[in-house]
Design a protein around this motif. Structure first.
Motif, short mmCIF file in Angstrom:
data_model
loop_
_atom_site.label_atom_id
_atom_site.label_comp_id
_atom_site.label_asym_id
_atom_site.label_seq_id
_atom_site.Cartn_x
_atom_site.Cartn_y
_atom_site.Cartn_z
N GLU A 1 0.82 -1.21 0.00
CA GLU A 1 0.00 0.00 0.00
C GLU A 1 0.86 1.26 0.00
N VAL A 2 0.48 2.21 -0.84
CA VAL A 2 1.04 3.54 -0.81
C VAL A 2 0.21 4.34 0.20
N ASP A 3 0.88 4.86 1.22
CA ASP A 3 0.14 5.48 2.32
C ASP A 3 -0.59 6.75 1.90
N PHE A 4 0.07 7.59 1.09
CA PHE A 4 -0.52 8.87 0.72
C PHE A 4 -0.26 9.17 -0.75
N VAL A 5 -1.27 9.71 -1.41
CA VAL A 5 -1.13 10.17 -2.80
C VAL A 5 -1.81 11.53 -2.91
N PHE A 6 -1.09 12.51 -3.44
CA PHE A 6 -1.73 13.78 -3.78
C PHE A 6 -1.25 14.19 -5.16
N GLU A 7 -1.97 15.11 -5.78
CA GLU A 7 -1.66 15.53 -7.14
C GLU A 7 -1.19 16.98 -7.18
N VAL A 8 -0.27 17.23 -8.09
CA VAL A 8 0.19 18.59 -8.40
C VAL A 8 0.05 18.77 -9.91
N GLY A 9 -0.86 19.65 -10.33
CA GLY A 9 -1.08 19.83 -11.76
C GLY A 9 -1.56 18.57 -12.44
N GLY A 10 -2.32 17.75 -11.73
CA GLY A 10 -2.84 16.51 -12.30
C GLY A 10 -1.87 15.35 -12.27
#
Length: 301
Positions: A226-235
């Protein structure tokens, strides 16, 4: 970190990570003189809650010196916030349900997703009420944030993160001394604090790019872990794996690698709770994956 050739957005846009790694090393160098103190203070910070910071000549705070009733003050503040502010935000069946939701989040500590159906059954309301009232009120008050799996249009589960680790201990009836002495509990608090910081980091980076929308941080489950955290920057997604305990490192690294291959994203992070002596504080592990100390991640802005 937020703008320029050595920034995270530039690294994501161009796929060139070396300048960004140098930016991280520069940030580490700025606090190198107090790095040992900061590293030693992480467990105390997690026990107390708040935001990790340092004062060059200041005295370190020892959480074991804090009276147990400090947690009770946090709990009373939570109760006052819910009863004073929640009714003005939305109509609730009972404010006590909001306290129960916080207690569930404290007990789970973000370890496993909680099925929406379980919450529906517990509170005897429909899923829309759970999502648009119970969870929405908590998020507006910055008390608790619910997240779902990345790239899942019909999520059946959610992770619940309280936004302050001290409040977790208050709801779990922990004393500061007991919290300090429980290494597995400390690792759970480290996950919660990392989520809270990732929310603030995601907002800061995106706001600098002219997108001041509320941040979205999710998790992702692959075949390798599992990847604990994912966020996007400019998609463009940024995967973050947490290895606060050394035995978690290989699984977290493999999960980040799998995510990068699945989404063809140029950059990922591995946050190490303890670093092996002799290694560089910030390492480029290859394939666009950067390992950095957990404590340093909490200082990035």
């Amino acid at each position: 970190m937020r703008a320029g050739d050595g920034s995270l957005p530039h690294a994501l846009e161009t796929g060139e990570t070396e300048a960004f790694v140098e930016t991280l090393r520069d940030q580490h160098q700025r606090v190198a003189d107090v790095s040992r103190r900061l590293q030693s203070q992480v467990a105390h910070y997690l026990t107390l809650g708040g935001v990790l910071s340092y004062v060059a000549d200041g005295a370190a705070v020892d959480a074991s010196d804090i009276e147990a009733d400090a947690y009770q003050l946090l709990y009373r503040n939570l109760t006052a916030t819910l009863y004073q502010d929640a009714p003005s935000l939305d109509s609730m069946r009972t404010i006590a349900d909001l306290e129960r939701l916080c207690a569930i989040a404290a007990r789970n500590r973000g370890r496993e997703p909680i099925r929406f159906q379980r919450l529906v059954d517990l509170f005897d309301v429909d899923r829309r009420t759970i999502r648009d009232s119970y969870l929405s009120v908590h998020e507006k008050l910055f008390v608790l944030t619910a997240v779902t799996e990345y790239d899942n249009q019909r999520p059946r589960s959610t992770r619940l993160y309280l936004r302050d680790t001290g409040l977790v201990s208050a709801l779990e009836n922990k004393t500061p001394r007991a919290a300090l002495d429980d290494l597995d509990y400390e690792a759970d608090l480290a996950r919660i604090a990392a989520f809270d910081h990732t929310m603030r980091l995601a907002y800061g980076v995106n706001a600098a790019q002219g997108n001041p929308e509320p941040p979205s941080v999710q998790y992702w489950r692959g075949r390798e872990g599992e990847v604990d955290f994912v966020f996007e920057v400019g998609g463009i997604p940024v995967p973050i794996g947490l290895a606060y305990q050394s035995q978690e490192r290989e699984e977290s690294l493999e999960a980040v690698q799998e995510f990068k291959e699945a989404y063809d994203t140029p950059l990922g992070f591995l946050l190490a709770g303890d670093t092996t002596r002799g290694r560089q504080p910030i390492e480029h592990l290859g394939g666009g994956i950067i390992q950095l100390p957990y404590w340093l991640y909490l200082l990035l802005c």
